[in-house]
Design an enzyme around this catalytic site. Structure first.
Site, PDB file in Angstrom:
ATOM      1  N   THR A 108      45.216  32.893  35.716  1.00 10.35           N
ATOM      2  CA  THR A 108      46.358  33.742  35.371  1.00 10.35           C
ATOM      3  C   THR A 108      45.896  35.055  34.748  1.00 10.35           C
ATOM      4  O   THR A 108      46.579  35.637  33.936  1.00 10.35           O
ATOM      5  CB  THR A 108      47.274  33.059  34.338  1.00 10.35           C
ATOM      6  N   CYS A 109      44.735  35.496  35.134  1.00 10.85           N
ATOM      7  CA  CYS A 109      44.046  36.490  34.330  1.00 10.85           C
ATOM      8  C   CYS A 109      43.851  37.792  35.028  1.00 10.85           C
ATOM      9  O   CYS A 109      43.899  37.883  36.229  1.00 10.85           O
ATOM     10  CB  CYS A 109      42.642  35.992  34.046  1.00 10.85           C
ATOM     11  N   GLY A 110      43.538  38.753  34.227  1.00 13.80           N
ATOM     12  CA  GLY A 110      43.032  40.017  34.727  1.00 13.80           C
ATOM     13  C   GLY A 110      41.614  39.800  35.210  1.00 13.80           C
ATOM     14  O   GLY A 110      41.028  38.758  35.003  1.00 13.80           O
ATOM     15  N   HIS A 187      46.836  37.923  39.857  1.00 18.54           N
ATOM     16  CA  HIS A 187      45.842  38.686  40.622  1.00 18.54           C
ATOM     17  C   HIS A 187      45.424  37.956  41.883  1.00 18.54           C
ATOM     18  O   HIS A 187      45.205  38.573  42.918  1.00 18.54           O
ATOM     19  CB  HIS A 187      44.620  38.955  39.750  1.00 18.54           C
TER      20      HIS A 187
END
Lengths: 272, 272
Positions: A108-110, A187
């Site tokens: 769920t990240c950058g 992403h």
């Protein structure tokens, strides 16, 4: 592939307690191995892994077209994707100046900073700045954006089933859905639709990207890399994303819901 | 400190186009420097940085109490936080087995894997497993959880102003708000409330944590580390978080909205 699982839960609803079955998402770490070298570990939904691999490699600038990949093998048991690049691609892991622990793309990240640097470098090379800005004559009616956001929401069944994931979609300028994908990470979802269009050999000219996630620099960088001139999200934009979109000539739209949207940059492309 | 900014946007609302001022969040990279060594770069809202530093160091297991920190200096101009640990703490950067690029905690993100390993190691040491499980007699009425979620939402003005950030809060078992914080990253928000309680010298016994973000392994690890027995979120739980919560005896609640909640693990603590 296991990307969702039934779990027993206790639901409290209006002072009633019930034991029911519920569906939750399962995240899996998937290794991307390029020319026999482990490149990155992406924590993702085990779904549309081919699209994810293509989209990720394209987004970070390791490939520029699907022709740059000679072979791809997905092992669902070993949770990895083996990719052989064409000989003409000068890919050397040590050039990335990263060690294995730095190359995790988390849930769920950058994108971790080293990747972001790599993307920026690949943008400098292709001079996307002028390319995106050249699409000055492109105009789209706001209603096409609104209905695209709705179409994306209708076409993301995992979100409706679990409430735990993000969606991304790409539409043509008439609002026809070209690709829609879901992942725990916003992403990854964008990488998957980008990868899907690459695999379908569909151009990124005259398309727009929609997302359910917040528009940070990382999301916007992916659009710049693919030269997608319009990005619209259900969620908020953050200043880092706005700054980048402004500089690269991307129309950035947040809170596109119902009949309302906030256009943060280059509003001239959106007509009523 | 600059953590939000006014921007000019174009708002389309019911076929009307207006040029208005809007507020967006500004993310900043903040360096955490321990005993003169750069430990980590956290992309966050430049707000409550002291709480963030304490909570982060506690969550990853570098400190166990506020007494472990001898001195802290926050430089808003250089965007860094200098921390001097007590001499009795055997902190050596090389023991972490990470290089600088691996130590970026990214926007709105999970914790990169090396940190997660460190947290797990610190959990093994303190044997949290038994400690959390020992809180077997703890019971709380579901209405206290519901009203806590509402209180958290009321107490997060940046979310209402920008729609772009996450909130976290800690309450006592009577539902009194002990701490509430906001950040672009859901993990940073949790670190901030944990740090705030440490600074207030409030025990983590008999409190519960609420969050607006999804409950992944990373969020749950922070609760385990602080031995907080109940975690409730407005959003979904993901399988990795559920698995961890089950193993460590944490009551994990998702979709706590209005008068409805999903209890994924250890429902016995929640009574009607």
């Amino acid at each position: 592939m296991l990307f969702k699982r039934k779990v027993k839960i206790t639901r409290i609803k209006k002072d009633q307690k019930n034991f029911i079955d519920d569906i939750v998402l399962v995240e899996s770490p998937v290794d991307l191995i390029i020319n026999s070298e482990p490149l990155v570990n992406i924590i993702c939904l085990q779904k549309d892994l081919k699209e994810l691999a293509y989209g990720f490699l394209f987004s970070v600038g390791i490939i520029n077209s699907i022709n740059d990949i000679r072979d791809i093998k997905i092992s669902e048991i070993e949770n990895n994707i083996h990719i052989e690049l064409q000989d003409y691609i000068d890919f050397k892991l040590e050039n990335l100046n990263m060690n294995p622990v730095s190359r995790v793309v988390d849930t769920t990240c950058g994108i971790p900073s080293p990747w972001r640097e790599l993307i920026k470098k690949s943008l400098d090379n292709v001079n996307s700045k002028n390319l995106v800005k050249s699409k000055d004559s492109l105009r789209i009616n706001s209603n096409i954006i609104f209905s695209a956001i709705k179409k994306m929401q209708i076409s993301t069944p995992l979100y409706r089933e679990t409430g735990g994931c993000h969606g991304a979609a790409i539409f043509d300028l008439d609002g026809n859905l070209l690709s829609v994908k879901e992942d725990v990470g916003r992403h990854n979802a964008i990488d998957k639709v980008v990868g899907d269009l690459l695999l379908k050999k569909h151009s990124f000219e005259d398309v727009f990207l929609t997302s359910t996630g917040r528009l940070t620099a990382d999301s916007v960088l992916k659009a710049i890399r693919a030269k997608i001139p319009i990005v619209a999200s259900f969620s908020a934009a953050v200043e880092s994303g706005i700054r980048l979109a402004f500089a690269y000539g991307i129309t950035l739209i947040g809170f596109a819901r119902g009949s309302r949207m906030n256009i943060y940059t280059h509003p001239e492309r959106i007509i009523l």
